[in-house]
Write a protein that holds these residues in place. Structure first.
Motif, short mmCIF file in Angstrom:
data_model
loop_
_atom_site.label_atom_id
_atom_site.label_comp_id
_atom_site.label_asym_id
_atom_site.label_seq_id
_atom_site.Cartn_x
_atom_site.Cartn_y
_atom_site.Cartn_z
N SER A 37 0.83 -1.21 0.00
CA SER A 37 0.00 0.00 0.00
C SER A 37 0.86 1.26 0.00
CB SER A 37 -0.93 0.00 1.22
OG SER A 37 -1.78 -1.12 1.20
N ALA A 38 1.93 1.24 0.80
CA ALA A 38 2.84 2.38 0.83
C ALA A 38 3.52 2.56 -0.52
CB ALA A 38 3.88 2.19 1.93
N ASP A 39 3.83 1.43 -1.19
CA ASP A 39 4.46 1.49 -2.51
C ASP A 39 3.52 2.10 -3.55
OD1 ASP A 39 6.92 0.87 -3.87
OD2 ASP A 39 5.80 -0.62 -5.01
N LEU A 40 2.23 1.77 -3.47
CA LEU A 40 1.25 2.38 -4.37
C LEU A 40 1.18 3.88 -4.14
CD1 LEU A 40 -1.65 -0.24 -4.20
CD2 LEU A 40 -0.17 0.22 -6.15
N ALA A 41 1.24 4.30 -2.87
CA ALA A 41 1.21 5.72 -2.55
C ALA A 41 2.47 6.41 -3.07
CB ALA A 41 1.09 5.92 -1.03
N TYR B 154 -1.66 6.67 1.21
CA TYR B 154 -2.41 5.59 0.56
C TYR B 154 -3.91 5.79 0.71
CZ TYR B 154 -4.67 1.13 -0.12
OH TYR B 154 -5.53 0.15 -0.53
N SER B 155 -4.65 5.43 -0.33
CA SER B 155 -6.10 5.37 -0.26
C SER B 155 -6.56 4.17 -1.08
CB SER B 155 -6.74 6.66 -0.81
OG SER B 155 -6.69 6.67 -2.22
N PRO B 156 -7.72 3.61 -0.77
CA PRO B 156 -8.21 2.44 -1.52
C PRO B 156 -8.34 2.70 -3.01
CG PRO B 156 -9.46 2.72 0.51
CD PRO B 156 -8.59 3.93 0.38
N VAL B 157 -8.52 3.97 -3.40
CA VAL B 157 -8.62 4.30 -4.81
C VAL B 157 -7.35 3.88 -5.56
CG1 VAL B 157 -8.79 6.21 -6.46
CG2 VAL B 157 -10.22 6.20 -4.42
N LEU B 158 -6.20 4.00 -4.90
CA LEU B 158 -4.93 3.63 -5.54
C LEU B 158 -4.89 2.15 -5.85
CD1 LEU B 158 -2.40 5.74 -3.40
CD2 LEU B 158 -3.41 6.30 -5.62
N ARG B 159 -5.41 1.32 -4.96
CA ARG B 159 -5.42 -0.13 -5.21
C ARG B 159 -6.35 -0.45 -6.38
NH1 ARG B 159 -3.25 -3.92 -2.42
NH2 ARG B 159 -2.97 -2.54 -0.62
#
Length: 218
Positions: free
Chosen positions: A85-89, A104-109
């Motif tokens: 999750s941190a990597d997506l952010a 991070y936010s669920p939108v990124l996933r």
């Protein structure tokens, strides 16, 4: 490069004030903190610390960084998922202009899942010619006459329906698939325009990646 990484690690260890800090790989570092609340201000301080120049073997080197972070238990209680999750952010922070902090936010996933899906299907979509053009009239303001058309690309996905360019163009450019896709678009637009009156033109948007590809225009 190795000396610079060592210097960056030393400075991070000073500024994180006893938190766990480690190099993950390449030029990426991970930090594990406790009780930071939102965390944005803390991480902004890390960016400020890295803005001060480094001196390596007499060379003045300026470093810029981006930070992505996620928190437990709000984002995940699983360590691997938390790192992901941190990597997506982090990726989102870099895409937004670098030198910034991203939460991070669920939108990124959801975006990551969509991107993975597009990446998997795009090549086949080009081969099976699932793309089509819509034509937006270009009107002369003083006469109201339609003088030409702009070709607008859409992906006619067999399951998801008609998809707009923002869903697939970035992936196509990153993978190089924009080159065969762009060629297909030019062929479609020119074939269609050949049936129009002689004084009617068509415009086609061309990706910079396609412009720089070998053989463009030949």
């Amino acid at each position: 490069g190795d000396k610079l990484l060592i210097s960056v690690a030393a400075r991070l260890n000073r500024v994180v004030d006893g938190a766990m800090c480690a190099r993950i790989g390449g030029d990426e570092f991970g930090v594990v903190l406790r009780g930071t609340g939102d965390g944005g201000e803390v991480f902004a301080r890390y960016l400020d610390a890295l803005r001060e120049p480094f001196y390596v073997r007499g060379n003045r080197i300026e470093v810029r960084a981006s930070i992505g972070y996620a928190g437990a238990p709000a984002d995940s209680e699983d360590a691997d998922t938390l790192v992901m999750s941190a990597d997506l952010a982090l990726y989102a922070a870099k895409s937004a202009g670098k030198n910034r902090v991203g939460r991070y936010s669920p939108v990124l996933r959801a975006r990551a899942r969509e991107r993975a899906s597009v990446l998997q299907e795009l090549g086949l979509a080009i081969e099976s010619r699932q793309f089509e053009l819509y034509y937006q009239p270009q009107v002369r303001a003083d006469t109201g006459r339609v003088e030409g058309f702009e070709a607008l690309l859409r992906w006619n996905h067999p399951v998801r329906g008609v998809l707009a360019p923002h869903i697939f163009i970035d992936v196509a450019e990153e993978t190089g698939l924009i080159v065969p896709l762009g060629l297909q678009v030019l062929n479609m637009a020119c074939t269609e325009a050949a049936t129009w009156p002689d004084d009617t033109y068509v415009t086609v948007n061309v990706s910079p990646v396609q412009l720089m590809s070998s053989g463009f225009g030949s």
